[in-house]
Design an enzyme around this catalytic site. Structure first.
Site, mmCIF file in Angstrom:
data_model
loop_
_atom_site.group_PDB
_atom_site.id
_atom_site.type_symbol
_atom_site.label_atom_id
_atom_site.label_comp_id
_atom_site.label_asym_id
_atom_site.label_seq_id
_atom_site.Cartn_x
_atom_site.Cartn_y
_atom_site.Cartn_z
ATOM 1 N N HIS A 182 -4.018 1.386 2.274
ATOM 2 C CA HIS A 182 -3.446 0.593 1.172
ATOM 3 C C HIS A 182 -3.740 1.206 -0.207
ATOM 4 C CE1 HIS A 182 -2.161 -2.542 3.838
ATOM 5 N NE2 HIS A 182 -3.392 -2.795 4.262
ATOM 6 N N ASP A 314 -5.328 -4.227 14.212
ATOM 7 C CA ASP A 314 -5.080 -5.611 13.803
ATOM 8 C C ASP A 314 -3.732 -6.106 14.340
ATOM 9 O OD1 ASP A 314 -4.119 -3.714 12.016
ATOM 10 O OD2 ASP A 314 -5.077 -4.582 10.250
HETATM 11 C C1 SP5 Z 1 -6.847 -2.103 6.106
HETATM 12 C C2 SP5 Z 1 -6.293 -3.484 6.290
HETATM 13 O O1 SP5 Z 1 -6.009 -3.881 7.415
HETATM 14 N N1 SP5 Z 1 -6.202 -4.268 5.209
HETATM 15 C C3 SP5 Z 1 -5.659 -5.585 5.279
HETATM 16 C C4 SP5 Z 1 -6.026 -6.436 4.122
HETATM 17 C C5 SP5 Z 1 -5.403 -7.794 4.225
HETATM 18 N N2 SP5 Z 1 -5.886 -8.693 3.246
HETATM 19 C C6 SP5 Z 1 -5.112 -9.893 2.987
HETATM 20 C C7 SP5 Z 1 -4.718 -10.586 4.237
HETATM 21 C C8 SP5 Z 1 -3.870 -11.814 3.995
HETATM 22 C C9 SP5 Z 1 -3.647 -12.477 5.317
HETATM 23 N N3 SP5 Z 1 -2.966 -13.699 5.211
HETATM 24 C C10 SP5 Z 1 -3.077 -14.524 6.392
HETATM 25 C C11 SP5 Z 1 -1.819 -14.533 7.190
HETATM 26 C C12 SP5 Z 1 -2.115 -15.021 8.575
HETATM 27 N N4 SP5 Z 1 -1.005 -14.768 9.421
HETATM 28 ZN ZN ZN Z 2 -4.325 -3.740 8.547
#
Ligand code: SP5
Ligand code: ZN
Length: 371
Positions: A182, A314
């Site tokens: 990212h 993930d």
């Molecule tokens: C490297 C990596 O996998 N970074 C991911 C960072 C995500 N951070 C914010 C996640 C927001 C998730 N929202 C919840 C949705 C559930 N379906």
């Molecule tokens: Zn990720």
């Protein structure tokens, strides 16, 4: 062969982040590395683990990231504390929004402004040693990348000698954190600060003695299989035809504003950025078939010299921050599909937050590649 460093466990340990407005523990935790390492150590027939890390210095990092951004990352925490920020670490309070009038006319002077200028969300907490941790992750990845050159040359030699076929490509794995995909040239976010895969890719292309089939730099195909779109890697290489960036990711989740299949690259890079967004209903068969089609339609025709995989798991059905239906059975199949490309491959750890199955799922991809 697995490259890692104890520093990936001991450094960069924020206590919390915010998810859906709630304070939660920091999902991108040191424990992630521990459970992956444990799985690999329990399978010594498959994996040889080394903690040897070479220091490639600032140069390969500054080929990808801007100087002012690197300066910021290095000093943000101390300024943050001086300004009365919470010791958990730097989190932006104000992020420049494209709809804000006269944006950019005023220079970000203090850390409160910079925390928004250099970060696009609230999941990249900068602690006292975050810069050192990200630096270390980049150096571990570069150490593995240097070894990739060596094993690739050995592979070519043993093919020439008739000792092996193109169906037995060598694979290396960089078990690092924080992750990288990212992180853009001058913006952190999504648990990422320095883009490990981009740094490794650029370093490979910059090796003067390493020539591709056409006499130019070696060609690299990046395969990003993290659940989230790798907006950073896409941005860094958007206007160039080398590397090819390809990604399978959620079409309805973070980082929300990038990852459409209409983002195809620009200028010389047009056609060399391939996004395949998938719905949350994606199952094992759908995922693996889509990956195989991506490889057949885009990766193989590109005729790369190396594959670099942004390895996120993930995609797993029980991941606490994601949402596909993919099970642990899929990971060896994914690894096997990547093996069938037949090219020397570097896997670099990105996301994956289901601690209970993280070792099994990452190990599954790597063992699927070996088998
Ligand atoms: C490297 C990596 O996998 N970074 C991911 C960072 C995500 N951070 C914010 C996640 C927001 C998730 N929202 C919840 C949705 C559930 N379906
Ligand atoms: Zn990720």
């Amino acid at each position: 062969k697995v490259f890692t460093s104890t520093l990936c466990t001991t450094m960069h340990t924020p206590q919390y982040e915010f998810l859906s407005g709630a304070e939660t523990h920091y999902y991108e935790s040191p424990e992630r590395r521990e459970v992956i390492l444990k799985y690999l150590q329990e399978h010594p027939d498959s994996f040889e683990i080394t903690e040897r890390v070479e220091d490639f210095g600032l140069d390969p990092i500054s080929k990808v990231h801007k100087k002012d951004f690197l300066q910021y990352l290095e000093h943000a925490y101390e300024e943050w504390i001086e300004e009365g920020g919470h010791p958990n670490g730097v989190l932006p309070g104000t992020i420049p929004h494209y709809k804000v009038a006269r944006l950019g006319k005023q220079k970000a002077s203090n850390v409160l402004a910079k925390s928004g200028e250099y970060c696009f969300d609230m999941s990249a907490v900068i602690t006292k040693d975050t810069f050192k941790a990200a630096w270390n992750a980049a150096q571990v990845t570069l150490t593995a990348t240097k070894d990739l050159i060596r094993v690739a040359e050995q592979y070519e030699q043993s093919i020439a000698d008739g000792a092996t076929s193109r169906e037995n490509p060598p694979g290396l794995y960089a078990l690092v954190r924080p992750p990288g995909h990212h992180a853009q040239t001058d913006v952190c976010g999504g648990y990422c600060f320095l883009n490990n895969v981009a740094i490794a890719t650029q370093w490979l292309m910059d090796q003067p003695n390493l020539k591709g089939k056409d006499g130019g730099p070696k060609k690299i195909a990046i395969l990003d299989i993290d659940f989230h779109h790798g907006n950073g890697t896409q941005e860094i290489f958007y206007t160039t035809s080398n590397p090819l960036y390809t990604s399978l990711h959620s079409n309805e989740d973070y980082p929300y504003f990038t990852g459409s299949d209409l983002e195809k690259g620009e200028g010389e890079g047009l056609g060399f950025n391939i996004n395949i967004p998938l719905p949350h209903s994606t199952t094992d068969d759908e995922y693996v078939e889509t990956l195989e089609k991506l490889i057949k339609d885009h990766v193989l025709p590109y005729d790369a010299d190396y594959i670099i995989v942004s390895l996120g798991v993930d995609t797993y059905k029980d991941d606490p921050i994601a949402g596909f239906l993919v099970t642990s059975d899929a990971y060896p199949r994914i690894g096997n599909a990547i093996r069938k490309i037949g090219l020397p491959t570097l896997f670099v750890q990105e996301g994956g937050y289901c601690i209970e199955k993280l070792g099994l799922n990452v190990g599954g991809i790597l063992q699927g590649f070996l088998a």
